[in-house]
Write an enzyme that holds these catalytic residues in place. Structure first.
Site, PDB file in Angstrom:
ATOM      1  N   ASN A  11      29.215  34.598  39.651  1.00 40.14           N
ATOM      2  CA  ASN A  11      30.119  35.427  39.825  1.00 40.14           C
ATOM      3  C   ASN A  11      30.599  36.811  38.419  1.00 40.14           C
ATOM      4  O   ASN A  11      31.026  35.925  37.808  1.00 40.14           O
ATOM      5  CB  ASN A  11      30.765  35.014  40.987  1.00 40.14           C
ATOM      6  CG  ASN A  11      31.794  36.387  41.050  1.00 40.14           C
ATOM      7  OD1 ASN A  11      31.940  37.243  41.272  1.00 40.14           O
ATOM      8  ND2 ASN A  11      33.163  35.870  41.556  1.00 40.14           N
ATOM      9  N   TRP A  12      29.589  37.546  38.075  1.00 40.55           N
ATOM     10  CA  TRP A  12      29.830  37.823  37.102  1.00 40.55           C
ATOM     11  C   TRP A  12      30.859  39.646  37.143  1.00 40.55           C
ATOM     12  O   TRP A  12      32.384  40.405  36.337  1.00 40.55           O
ATOM     13  CB  TRP A  12      28.668  39.335  37.266  1.00 40.55           C
ATOM     14  CG  TRP A  12      27.726  38.611  36.381  1.00 40.55           C
ATOM     15  CD1 TRP A  12      27.842  37.249  35.616  1.00 40.55           C
ATOM     16  CD2 TRP A  12      26.266  39.500  35.885  1.00 40.55           C
ATOM     17  NE1 TRP A  12      26.202  36.872  35.687  1.00 40.55           N
ATOM     18  CE2 TRP A  12      25.365  38.152  35.206  1.00 40.55           C
ATOM     19  CE3 TRP A  12      25.975  40.580  35.382  1.00 40.55           C
ATOM     20  CZ2 TRP A  12      24.637  38.963  34.586  1.00 40.55           C
ATOM     21  CZ3 TRP A  12      24.412  40.372  34.890  1.00 40.55           C
ATOM     22  CH2 TRP A  12      23.696  39.877  34.974  1.00 40.55           C
ATOM     23  N   LYS A  13      31.415  39.236  38.505  1.00 37.17           N
ATOM     24  CA  LYS A  13      33.291  40.644  39.235  1.00 37.17           C
ATOM     25  C   LYS A  13      32.926  41.728  38.257  1.00 37.17           C
ATOM     26  O   LYS A  13      31.725  41.925  38.675  1.00 37.17           O
ATOM     27  CB  LYS A  13      34.306  39.845  38.416  1.00 37.17           C
ATOM     28  CG  LYS A  13      34.019  38.378  38.634  1.00 37.17           C
ATOM     29  CD  LYS A  13      35.135  37.583  38.502  1.00 37.17           C
ATOM     30  CE  LYS A  13      35.235  36.379  39.312  1.00 37.17           C
ATOM     31  NZ  LYS A  13      36.653  35.353  39.213  1.00 37.17           N
ATOM     32  N   HIS A  97      35.629  35.801  48.933  1.00 37.97           N
ATOM     33  CA  HIS A  97      36.014  35.683  47.452  1.00 37.97           C
ATOM     34  C   HIS A  97      38.016  36.077  47.606  1.00 37.97           C
ATOM     35  O   HIS A  97      38.102  36.948  47.488  1.00 37.97           O
ATOM     36  CB  HIS A  97      35.848  36.279  46.569  1.00 37.97           C
ATOM     37  CG  HIS A  97      35.698  35.981  45.246  1.00 37.97           C
ATOM     38  ND1 HIS A  97      37.189  35.933  44.466  1.00 37.97           N
ATOM     39  CD2 HIS A  97      35.112  34.794  44.255  1.00 37.97           C
ATOM     40  CE1 HIS A  97      36.798  35.181  43.278  1.00 37.97           C
ATOM     41  NE2 HIS A  97      35.870  34.973  43.574  1.00 37.97           N
ATOM     42  N   GLU A 167      36.918  27.653  46.564  1.00 37.07           N
ATOM     43  CA  GLU A 167      37.428  27.276  45.093  1.00 37.07           C
ATOM     44  C   GLU A 167      38.892  27.816  45.936  1.00 37.07           C
ATOM     45  O   GLU A 167      39.653  28.591  45.846  1.00 37.07           O
ATOM     46  CB  GLU A 167      37.538  28.853  45.009  1.00 37.07           C
ATOM     47  CG  GLU A 167      35.342  29.148  44.728  1.00 37.07           C
ATOM     48  CD  GLU A 167      35.060  30.549  44.187  1.00 37.07           C
ATOM     49  OE1 GLU A 167      34.597  30.096  43.113  1.00 37.07           O
ATOM     50  OE2 GLU A 167      35.760  31.608  43.951  1.00 37.07           O
ATOM     51  N   GLY A 173      40.396  31.285  37.141  1.00 33.00           N
ATOM     52  CA  GLY A 173      40.826  32.305  36.283  1.00 33.00           C
ATOM     53  C   GLY A 173      41.912  31.638  35.368  1.00 33.00           C
ATOM     54  O   GLY A 173      42.378  31.722  35.272  1.00 33.00           O
ATOM     55  N   GLY A 233      32.652  31.866  37.551  1.00 33.48           N
ATOM     56  CA  GLY A 233      32.863  33.391  36.642  1.00 33.48           C
ATOM     57  C   GLY A 233      33.028  33.479  35.278  1.00 33.48           C
ATOM     58  O   GLY A 233      31.760  33.561  34.944  1.00 33.48           O
TER      59      GLY A 233
HETATM   60  P1  PGA Z   1      36.423  31.698  36.670  1.00 33.41           P
HETATM   61  O1  PGA Z   1      36.105  32.123  38.139  1.00 33.41           O
HETATM   62  O2  PGA Z   1      35.288  30.410  36.309  1.00 33.41           O
HETATM   63  O3  PGA Z   1      36.636  32.099  35.583  1.00 33.41           O
HETATM   64  O4  PGA Z   1      37.391  30.217  37.073  1.00 33.41           O
HETATM   65  C1  PGA Z   1      35.509  31.487  39.430  1.00 33.41           C
HETATM   66  C2  PGA Z   1      35.327  33.134  41.177  1.00 33.41           C
HETATM   67  O5  PGA Z   1      35.870  33.215  40.848  1.00 33.41           O
HETATM   68  O6  PGA Z   1      34.649  32.753  41.140  1.00 33.41           O
END
Ligand code: PGA
Length: 252
Positions: A11-13, A97, A167, A173, A233
């Site tokens: 998930n590149w956001k 999400h 999640e 994060g 992420g």
């Molecule tokens: P993260 O994010 O791996 O940076 O904790 C995961 C996500 O939000 O899908």
């Protein structure tokens, strides 16, 4: 239903900053993903990069989106329809999400989006997770309610187009992921909820874990956490590390 492969989703956001970087990252992952045997890899870039990356995926590598509007077209400023995504080869869409729930996305909207995406022939990566892990186990109720609401009126026939990504918000994060043994407990619970809903064997609907996954913790999360894959992420933006995680998942 046939046995599903494992799944690693990047998930590149809202990253990376430029199209060139996005192309480089996709190329690095493509090289590494070519040799996987039992694992599918999905890259979910921002919408603006989808067209450029379309056609660059093959074999075990798939293109995904980070959201999709449930309407086919119309006056929805800033939105992208689920039906517009298919032309770029998008096969998976992340829905619900926690970062989108925080912006006001409700269970009801998420349910509509999942229905549209599945009807459009794509798979929905449906995110659920509690904000805090209390000691009374109330979080189990939160997760169950999210699953019931998100998958309301989605038939067993469509169940193989559903991937549940667990999640826990407190681990997204963050500095550390969830402990694998705690994950196993929640994974068993989610599979039981899904089995009660659909009567399918627990491996038919894949359950992923997401939240601060990195190349150090990925192996034990997969081996000891009971999940079929990972939603990643930050670490998905580091091509080499992400590829290494895909290999760990493949050989676990
Ligand atoms: P993260 O994010 O791996 O940076 O904790 C995961 C996500 O939000 O899908």
């Amino acid at each position: 239903m046939k046995k599903q492969k494992r799944l690693v989703v990047g998930n590149w956001k809202m990253n990376p900053a430029s199209l060139e970087e996005a192309k480089d990252l996709a190329r690095d992952v493509k090289r590494g993903a070519g040799k996987l045997r039992k694992t599918q890899v999905v890259l979910c870039p921002p919408f603006v990069y989808l067209q450029a990356l379309s056609g660059k995926t093959e074999g075990n590598l798939y293109l995904g989106a980070q959201d999709a509007n449930q309407e086919t077209f119309g006056s929805h400023t800033g939105e992208v329809s689920y039906s517009q995504l298919g032309q770029f080869g998008v096969k998976f869409v992340i829905l619900g999400h926690s970062e989108r729930r925080k912006m006001g996305e409700t269970d009801e909207i998420i349910n509509k989006k999942i229905k549209s995406v599945v009807a459009g022939g794509m798979s929905a990566i449906f995110c659920v997770g509690e904000s805090t892990r209390d000691h009374n186990g109330d979080f189990f109720g939160t997760i169950k309610n999210q699953i019931f609401a998100g998958l309301k009126d989605i038939s067993k026939k469509s169940a193989d187009k559903i991937v549940v990504a667990y999640e826990p918000i407190w681990a997204v994060g963050a500095k550390e992921s969830m402990a694998p043994r705690d994950l196993l407990e929640t994974t068993i619970f989610i599979k039981k909820v899904l089995k009660d809903m659909y009567g399918v064997f627990s491996d038919d609907i894949r359950v992923l874990y997401g939240g601060s996954v990195d190349r150090v913790n990925a192996d034990s999360l997969i081996r000891d956490g009971g999940v079929s894959g990972l939603l990643i992420g930050r670490e998905s933006l580091r091509g080499k590390d992400f590829v290494e995680i895909t290999k760990l998942v493949d050989s676990a």
